[in-house]
Design a protein around this motif. Structure first.
Motif, PDB file in Angstrom:
ATOM      1  N   LYS A  15      -3.008 -81.205  27.970  1.00  0.00           N
ATOM      2  CA  LYS A  15      -2.662 -81.506  29.374  1.00  0.00           C
ATOM      3  C   LYS A  15      -1.277 -80.972  29.743  1.00  0.00           C
ATOM      4  O   LYS A  15      -0.948 -80.827  30.908  1.00  0.00           O
ATOM      5  N   ARG A  16      -0.451 -80.693  28.718  1.00  0.00           N
ATOM      6  CA  ARG A  16       0.913 -80.222  29.012  1.00  0.00           C
ATOM      7  C   ARG A  16       0.949 -78.758  29.455  1.00  0.00           C
ATOM      8  O   ARG A  16       1.962 -78.272  29.940  1.00  0.00           O
ATOM      9  N   TYR A  17      -0.148 -78.050  29.210  1.00  0.00           N
ATOM     10  CA  TYR A  17      -0.132 -76.600  29.459  1.00  0.00           C
ATOM     11  C   TYR A  17      -1.221 -76.237  30.465  1.00  0.00           C
ATOM     12  O   TYR A  17      -2.209 -76.966  30.604  1.00  0.00           O
ATOM     13  N   PRO A  18      -1.076 -75.077  31.156  1.00  0.00           N
ATOM     14  CA  PRO A  18      -2.132 -74.687  32.099  1.00  0.00           C
ATOM     15  C   PRO A  18      -3.481 -74.575  31.376  1.00  0.00           C
ATOM     16  O   PRO A  18      -3.521 -74.232  30.189  1.00  0.00           O
ATOM     17  N   GLN A  19      -4.540 -74.835  32.118  1.00  0.00           N
ATOM     18  CA  GLN A  19      -5.874 -74.900  31.494  1.00  0.00           C
ATOM     19  C   GLN A  19      -6.252 -73.630  30.744  1.00  0.00           C
ATOM     20  O   GLN A  19      -6.924 -73.676  29.724  1.00  0.00           O
ATOM     21  N   ASN A  20      -5.818 -72.480  31.283  1.00  0.00           N
ATOM     22  CA  ASN A  20      -6.192 -71.214  30.642  1.00  0.00           C
ATOM     23  C   ASN A  20      -5.170 -70.783  29.573  1.00  0.00           C
ATOM     24  O   ASN A  20      -5.134 -69.629  29.181  1.00  0.00           O
ATOM     25  N   GLN A  21      -4.302 -71.703  29.150  1.00  0.00           N
ATOM     26  CA  GLN A  21      -3.270 -71.352  28.157  1.00  0.00           C
ATOM     27  C   GLN A  21      -3.346 -72.292  26.960  1.00  0.00           C
ATOM     28  O   GLN A  21      -2.335 -72.819  26.491  1.00  0.00           O
ATOM     29  N   LYS A  22      -4.574 -72.483  26.480  1.00  0.00           N
ATOM     30  CA  LYS A  22      -4.781 -73.433  25.382  1.00  0.00           C
ATOM     31  C   LYS A  22      -3.918 -73.142  24.168  1.00  0.00           C
ATOM     32  O   LYS A  22      -3.490 -74.037  23.456  1.00  0.00           O
ATOM     33  N   ARG A  23      -3.656 -71.858  23.930  1.00  0.00           N
ATOM     34  CA  ARG A  23      -2.952 -71.464  22.715  1.00  0.00           C
ATOM     35  C   ARG A  23      -1.553 -72.098  22.627  1.00  0.00           C
ATOM     36  O   ARG A  23      -0.998 -72.253  21.548  1.00  0.00           O
ATOM     37  N   SER A  24      -0.993 -72.458  23.806  1.00  0.00           N
ATOM     38  CA  SER A  24       0.327 -73.099  23.796  1.00  0.00           C
ATOM     39  C   SER A  24       0.335 -74.379  22.979  1.00  0.00           C
ATOM     40  O   SER A  24       1.393 -74.828  22.532  1.00  0.00           O
ATOM     41  N   ALA A  25      -0.836 -74.972  22.797  1.00  0.00           N
ATOM     42  CA  ALA A  25      -0.900 -76.242  22.045  1.00  0.00           C
ATOM     43  C   ALA A  25      -0.881 -76.005  20.537  1.00  0.00           C
ATOM     44  O   ALA A  25      -0.955 -76.959  19.758  1.00  0.00           O
ATOM     45  N   LEU A  26      -0.778 -74.738  20.120  1.00  0.00           N
ATOM     46  CA  LEU A  26      -0.902 -74.450  18.689  1.00  0.00           C
ATOM     47  C   LEU A  26       0.166 -75.151  17.831  1.00  0.00           C
ATOM     48  O   LEU A  26      -0.165 -75.846  16.866  1.00  0.00           O
ATOM     49  N   LEU A  27       1.446 -74.963  18.189  1.00  0.00           N
ATOM     50  CA  LEU A  27       2.490 -75.560  17.343  1.00  0.00           C
ATOM     51  C   LEU A  27       2.385 -77.095  17.290  1.00  0.00           C
ATOM     52  O   LEU A  27       2.444 -77.677  16.209  1.00  0.00           O
ATOM     53  N   PRO A  28       2.211 -77.756  18.452  1.00  0.00           N
ATOM     54  CA  PRO A  28       2.062 -79.225  18.364  1.00  0.00           C
ATOM     55  C   PRO A  28       0.893 -79.646  17.486  1.00  0.00           C
ATOM     56  O   PRO A  28       1.000 -80.605  16.722  1.00  0.00           O
ATOM     57  N   LEU A  29      -0.226 -78.915  17.544  1.00  0.00           N
ATOM     58  CA  LEU A  29      -1.379 -79.304  16.717  1.00  0.00           C
ATOM     59  C   LEU A  29      -1.121 -79.035  15.234  1.00  0.00           C
ATOM     60  O   LEU A  29      -1.526 -79.810  14.373  1.00  0.00           O
ATOM     61  N   LEU A  30      -0.429 -77.953  14.945  1.00  0.00           N
ATOM     62  CA  LEU A  30      -0.092 -77.669  13.543  1.00  0.00           C
ATOM     63  C   LEU A  30       0.795 -78.787  12.983  1.00  0.00           C
ATOM     64  O   LEU A  30       0.614 -79.239  11.859  1.00  0.00           O
ATOM     65  N   PHE A  31       1.757 -79.241  13.802  1.00  0.00           N
ATOM     66  CA  PHE A  31       2.619 -80.345  13.352  1.00  0.00           C
ATOM     67  C   PHE A  31       1.790 -81.591  13.051  1.00  0.00           C
ATOM     68  O   PHE A  31       1.978 -82.259  12.049  1.00  0.00           O
ATOM     69  N   LEU A  32       0.854 -81.883  13.973  1.00  0.00           N
ATOM     70  CA  LEU A  32       0.026 -83.088  13.775  1.00  0.00           C
ATOM     71  C   LEU A  32      -0.775 -83.006  12.485  1.00  0.00           C
ATOM     72  O   LEU A  32      -0.805 -83.956  11.699  1.00  0.00           O
ATOM     73  N   ALA A  33      -1.412 -81.861  12.281  1.00  0.00           N
ATOM     74  CA  ALA A  33      -2.239 -81.697  11.089  1.00  0.00           C
ATOM     75  C   ALA A  33      -1.379 -81.786   9.832  1.00  0.00           C
ATOM     76  O   ALA A  33      -1.768 -82.396   8.844  1.00  0.00           O
ATOM     77  N   GLN A  34      -0.191 -81.205   9.911  1.00  0.00           N
ATOM     78  CA  GLN A  34       0.687 -81.233   8.731  1.00  0.00           C
ATOM     79  C   GLN A  34       1.184 -82.649   8.435  1.00  0.00           C
ATOM     80  O   GLN A  34       1.273 -83.051   7.279  1.00  0.00           O
ATOM     81  N   GLU A  35       1.492 -83.399   9.502  1.00  0.00           N
ATOM     82  CA  GLU A  35       1.958 -84.780   9.295  1.00  0.00           C
ATOM     83  C   GLU A  35       0.896 -85.602   8.579  1.00  0.00           C
ATOM     84  O   GLU A  35       1.184 -86.423   7.727  1.00  0.00           O
ATOM     85  N   GLU A  36      -0.357 -85.356   8.923  1.00  0.00           N
ATOM     86  CA  GLU A  36      -1.447 -86.138   8.350  1.00  0.00           C
ATOM     87  C   GLU A  36      -1.625 -85.887   6.855  1.00  0.00           C
ATOM     88  O   GLU A  36      -1.750 -86.796   6.061  1.00  0.00           O
ATOM     89  N   ARG A  37      -1.597 -84.613   6.462  1.00  0.00           N
ATOM     90  CA  ARG A  37      -1.901 -84.289   5.066  1.00  0.00           C
ATOM     91  C   ARG A  37      -0.687 -83.913   4.229  1.00  0.00           C
ATOM     92  O   ARG A  37      -0.788 -83.752   3.024  1.00  0.00           O
ATOM     93  N   GLY A  38       0.422 -83.664   4.908  1.00  0.00           N
ATOM     94  CA  GLY A  38       1.613 -83.236   4.173  1.00  0.00           C
ATOM     95  C   GLY A  38       1.700 -81.722   4.086  1.00  0.00           C
ATOM     96  O   GLY A  38       2.733 -81.182   3.716  1.00  0.00           O
TER      97      GLY A  38
END
Ligand SMILES: Cc1cc2nc3c(=O)[nH]c(=O)nc-3n(C[C@H](O)[C@H](O)[C@H](O)COP(=O)(O)O)c2cc1C
Ligand code: SF4
Length: 604
Positions: A15-38
């Motif tokens: 929701k933080r990024y324009p609808q056609n710019q999904k890739r902007s969410a990449l770094l936040p999602l990588l952080f989330l995944a890394q926090e979960e598994r280390g």
């Protein structure tokens, strides 16, 4: 992280990024995944690729650009020693030795029981706490060997002790007599009050958010731009470009989205002022962002925050909530037609992402590789839309210009470098810290009156006046002004406002080796001159420092530096070459002594 969890989180993040710019969410999602598994497993990368409709190879290629992402399990306690300049000057190498000895591992390794892993970090923007160690993202410093041993015992018990935690406002324990004139804060006066907690009530009590209603109710955007131009404010991020002029380049077309990006990536070695402003006075930063967005017609703004600033994430998130709750953000701000949303976006450990076009690439979810200009961001920046990138401190000046007027602002400093600047002083001074001074102050005033003079009353050998990218000056330059023009006339630059002071015991070959190791590590690698040049500078300087240099190396160094300047996509290459040349210019005899004696004359 389970697929459902990641999917749920990604819906919010997107929701933080324009609808056609999904890739902007990449770094936040990588952080989330890394926090979960280390760490980031191949499955997590695939999952994120699927969610963002990207190819897994693109996710991997981007993630591997950033040093904060790990692709194998790290120790449960991941310890990194900052080995950049200010920390090296104050004993970082000896801390690393302690850790290697106690843990019986080398850099990059993990103990067999999986409890500890060891690494080094580049400047953590905590240089008044040097030497600093980062543990699971938290910063500790200043530390000596026995304090580190004590901490290590706590870590071994699975604790992250509060003791010795770095705090930007605390400063190190006094290393000598208190200076005559500790602080002179003008725009940031309320930071002198230890009870100021940076919450919205405290900011409002001290006159905060008075500029915003004045700006949106009394002035048109073009009038704000004119006021900022008249104030003479120049960017505090490094280049010193006039802020109002930059805002004026943004096309007025109301049909195109525009973006205001706050550059909070603070990575220039020696610099730690933005961190203090963000952590201690988040609403001043936000008020600046809101007024700047109003001036350029932006309805969406991002704060690109350095990934290592964990404390600042929580502080800024709370400040954003408070600002929305008070109607300073959101729709129809203070009853006007102006709408603005501000989002936080964390970087992931790449100095180059402080460069404005690399920052934009990174925000788009790509590797932080600088873009060729033109087009300039003001015309084609984020998502190919007009974009202004401004430094944290630059934006903090804006509310004051609106409330007290451009004339008042321009009355401070010099005619071409108006206002005040927050200088981060570190190295061999008694009282390292952030000092706000008018721009007509001198290096002598900053170092002796404010930073308390030199440790143990030793003599100054060198002064690096604008972050590690700035050519060095010497004790002969103490009466040079801190304004952009005076520093340039003396052969250096104002840069990021970080002043690193080196005393007579410092080896300048070692300084060159340390800073070029950094630039080589941080070069994005797009330009041959930078990629190869920084590698060669580091290699040759290390050879000389280790006593294996030859006289011919000095000519090679000069030649490499010459070829690195003015030819690359961004100025990182110049930032490595210029200081190296200056060390050889002022201290050539030291380089020769290393070669003649076959050893570093400064080492016992
Ligand atoms: C290699 C490199 C790193 C930079 N890092 C930063 C940084 O950490 N913070 C910053 O504000 N500007 C940094 N800059 C400068 C930005 O590119 C840009 O000029 C600045 O953010 C503009 O803001 P200002 O006009 O308010 O100074 C860097 C520039 C280069 C070339
Ligand atoms: S100069 Fe260096 S950091 Fe800048 S774009 Fe070229 S290779 Fe990348």
């Amino acid at each position: 992280m389970t697929s459902a969890k990641l999917q749920q989180a990604s819906a919010e993040i997107l929701k933080r990024y324009p609808q056609n710019q999904k890739r902007s969410a990449l770094l936040p999602l990588l952080f989330l995944a890394q926090e979960e598994r280390g760490y980031l497993s191949p499955e997590s990368l695939e999952e994120i690729a699927h969610l963002l409709e990207m190819r897994p190879t693109d996710v991997w290629e981007t993630a591997s650009f950033y040093t904060m992402f790990h692709f194998r399990p790290m120790g449960r306690c991941h310890i990194e020693v900052c080995h950049n300049l200010s920390c090296t000057l104050l004993g970082a190498e000896s801390l690393l030795d302690v850790l290697k000895g106690r843990l019986q591992i080398r850099e990059g390794e993990t103990t067999p029981d999986g409890r500890f892993s060891l690494g080094t970090a580049e400047c953590l923007a905590a240089c008044d706490g040097a030497p600093v160690v980062q543990v699971n993202g938290y910063h500790y410093g200043p530390l000596n060997r026995s304090q580190l041993e004590e901490l290590l015992e706590g870590f071994a018990r699975g604790e992250l002790p509060e003791r010795y935690r770095y705090q930007p406002w605390a400063g190190p324990p006094s290393r000598g007599p208190e200076p005559v004139n500790t602080f002179e804060r003008i725009l940031h006066q309320h930071l002198l009050d230890p009870s100021y907690d940076g919450r919205i009530e405290a900011y409002l009590e001290r006159g905060g958010y008075q500029a915003l209603p004045k700006a949106v109710r009394e002035y048109r955007p073009s009038e704000i731009i004119e006021m900022v131009k008249r104030s003479g404010l120049r960017g505090r991020g490094g280049a010193g470009f006039p802020t109002g002029v930059k805002w004026g380049f943004v096309p007025k077309d109301p049909g195109i989205p525009k973006y205001l990006l706050c550059n909070a990536d603070e990575g220039e070695p020696g610099t730690f002022k933005d961190r203090e402003l963000l952590e201690r006075d988040p609403h001043q930063v936000l008020e600046g962002i809101i007024i700047a967005s109003y001036a350029i017609g932006s309805e969406t703004s991002y704060i690109y925050l350095r990934g290592e600033f964990l404390e600042a994430v929580a502080i800024l998130e709370r400040a954003l909530q408070e600002a929305y709750a008070h109607g300073f953000l959101g729709k129809k701000i203070l009853g006007s037609d102006f709408n603005l949303d501000v989002y936080l976006h964390r970087g992931a450990g790449a100095y180059i992402c402080g460069e404005e076009t690399a920052l934009i690439e990174s925000l788009e979810g790509k590797r932080g590789e600088p873009r060729i200009r033109p087009p300039f961001p003001a015309v084609k920046g984020l998502y190919q839309c007009p974009t202004v990138v401004n430094n944290v401190e630059t934006l903090c000046n804006i509310p004051h210009i609106i409330v007290r007027g451009p004339k008042w602002f321009a009355s401070m400093g010099t005619p071409k470098s108006t206002g005040t600047r927050v200088f981060s002083v570190s190295g061999h001074v008694r009282r390292p810290g952030n000092y706000e001074l008018p721009l007509n102050a001198t290096l002598r005033q900053l170092i002796y009156e404010h930073a308390g003079g030199i440790l143990d009353d030793r003599r100054i050998k060198a002064i690096i006046p604008g972050g590690s990218s700035a050519p060095t000056l010497t004790a002969d330059h103490l009466d040079v002004g801190l304004d952009f023009e005076s520093l340039a006339a003396a052969g250096s630059m104002g840069g990021s406002g970080a002043v690193i002071v080196l005393d007579e015991t410092t080896c300048m070959v070692k300084v060159g080796e340390v800073i070029n190791r950094f630039y080589h590590h941080e070069s994005c690698g797009q330009c041959t001159q930078c990629r190869e040049g920084t590698a060669w500078l580091h290699k040759i300087l290390k050879r000389i420092e280790d006593g294996r240099g030859q006289m011919a190396d000095l000519e090679v160094l000069k030649d490499v530096c010459r070829n690195m300047k003015g030819q690359t996509i961004c100025v990182l290459s110049d930032s490595a070459a210029m200081p190296t040349e200056s060390y050889m210019h002022y201290f050539r005899e030291e380089f020769e002594a290393h070669i003649q004696q076959g050893r570093c004359p400064f080492r016992a």
